[in-house]
Write an enzyme that holds these catalytic residues in place. Sequence first.
Site, mmCIF file in Angstrom:
data_model
loop_
_atom_site.group_PDB
_atom_site.id
_atom_site.type_symbol
_atom_site.label_atom_id
_atom_site.label_comp_id
_atom_site.label_asym_id
_atom_site.label_seq_id
_atom_site.Cartn_x
_atom_site.Cartn_y
_atom_site.Cartn_z
ATOM 1 N N SER A 16 -16.762 10.750 -15.598
ATOM 2 C CA SER A 16 -15.566 9.658 -14.539
ATOM 3 C C SER A 16 -15.917 10.213 -13.448
ATOM 4 O O SER A 16 -16.016 9.519 -12.406
ATOM 5 C CB SER A 16 -14.170 10.878 -14.819
ATOM 6 O OG SER A 16 -13.761 9.837 -15.998
ATOM 7 N N ARG A 41 -12.624 16.102 -7.217
ATOM 8 C CA ARG A 41 -12.013 16.437 -8.512
ATOM 9 C C ARG A 41 -10.435 16.356 -7.971
ATOM 10 O O ARG A 41 -9.589 15.563 -9.741
ATOM 11 C CB ARG A 41 -11.670 18.490 -8.931
ATOM 12 C CG ARG A 41 -10.945 18.322 -10.110
ATOM 13 C CD ARG A 41 -11.015 19.920 -10.156
ATOM 14 N NE ARG A 41 -12.551 19.869 -11.172
ATOM 15 C CZ ARG A 41 -13.101 19.054 -12.383
ATOM 16 N NH1 ARG A 41 -11.685 18.495 -12.937
ATOM 17 N NH2 ARG A 41 -14.025 18.931 -12.884
ATOM 18 N N HIS A 44 -10.293 12.421 -9.120
ATOM 19 C CA HIS A 44 -9.826 12.439 -10.888
ATOM 20 C C HIS A 44 -8.618 12.602 -11.072
ATOM 21 O O HIS A 44 -8.352 12.666 -12.435
ATOM 22 C CB HIS A 44 -10.982 13.373 -11.174
ATOM 23 C CG HIS A 44 -11.244 13.724 -12.757
ATOM 24 N ND1 HIS A 44 -10.393 15.071 -13.445
ATOM 25 C CD2 HIS A 44 -12.108 13.397 -13.873
ATOM 26 C CE1 HIS A 44 -10.632 14.607 -15.019
ATOM 27 N NE2 HIS A 44 -11.664 13.261 -14.618
#
Lengths: 218, 218
Positions: A16, A41, A44
């Site tokens: 990812s 992040r 994500h």
Amino acid sequence: MKHFQYHLPTDIERESMATIARELGQMGAVIPEENEAVVKRVIHTTADFEYAKNLVFTPQAVSHALSAMKDRPVIITDTNMALAGINKPALEQVGGKVHCFMADADVAEMARENGTTRATAAIDKAVALYPKAIFACGNAPTALIRLAQLMEEKGVRPSLIIGVPVGFVNVVESKEEILALAEEKGVSAIVARGRKGGSNVAAAICNALLYEAVGRRL
Amino acid sequence: MKHFQYHLPTDIERESMATIARELGQMGAVIPEENEAVVKRVIHTTADFEYAKNLVFTPQAVSHALSAMKDRPVIITDTNMALAGINKPALEQVGGKVHCFMADADVAEMARENGTTRATAAIDKAVALYPKAIFACGNAPTALIRLAQLMEEKGVRPSLIIGVPVGFVNVVESKEEILALAEEKGVSAIVARGRKGGSNVAAAICNALLYEAVGRRL
């Protein structure tokens, strides 16, 4: 039904992150290296690449934040959802704690007495107990507004402000206000400009910093 | 510092919902009336208008979901964050419960024994205990994939599937799969197509339904 290839969670996360890095490159996003882990992040967590431009950082915010995260940090959240999203093993590894005072009886009482929101009263309680905490606000603009008042009027200086409330009323303004004030007072802040943000974004930023603090490798 | 006008939380929510409705209109979004509360609450939670087209509903999903929500529902989430985000007073009002089995010791043990993710094992546990639950998945595509297997191979028929994992690996595919299978088997589902979603989105959909179920008025 179709067959899915099974992956280990760490493999999924690695893949990812590689996808996110590649697509950021394709977008031509220029992200300072020190901010990369946080930006990636958050993307994500949301699959929303707008955060590549929405997230703004005061100078050296991440390196200051990492120092704070390594030194038995106290994190204050404005929702139990953000609290639930923070990685507890990583937090434990740095000797940290996380608190959310929003649902406390004394906070409800204080809010009623003073005619404020519970978020305002929760910030008062948090600042009284932990004036140098990391404040992670993903929900309540009034939490940020109160924090700004306490910074201006009482000299409060948090270790870090994560200012990422989401919404349509006072949200954009409260984030611009805290960002300007943080810069003025030399306080570190990470802010999601515009309407977007949320408890998940607040938790993701804490986790990105915690993972860096503990040297987590995928 | 600037002066912010203070508002009551319900006023803020009403104003936010009016803004969302107005901007959806300006976008030319056509949302069936029965789906409006869910779509608007997800946008309220994310400030992301892409959900106006990402969210898809099996036929009469909302009216079936409301029947389930009014009848002592059991909601299963795949994160503690989604669990934390579900409105407990509203859930209590309908006599409902919410569980997340992801962190249970027996789930970790089962996952290790069977070589699956914890999300897969948590679905097995949930289906064994509450086969007719409302499954709210905001994180783990493997939870949706396992649910699809149990629907296909064991005749499991949940009351409602909220399929809104976020991410970059297997996520898009798992949501398409559960949506097609739900339609085929006559199971109600609300799915966020594409990469976007999250625990906050899963909780927002549960809350939109709960608020309608209890007749909450702003």
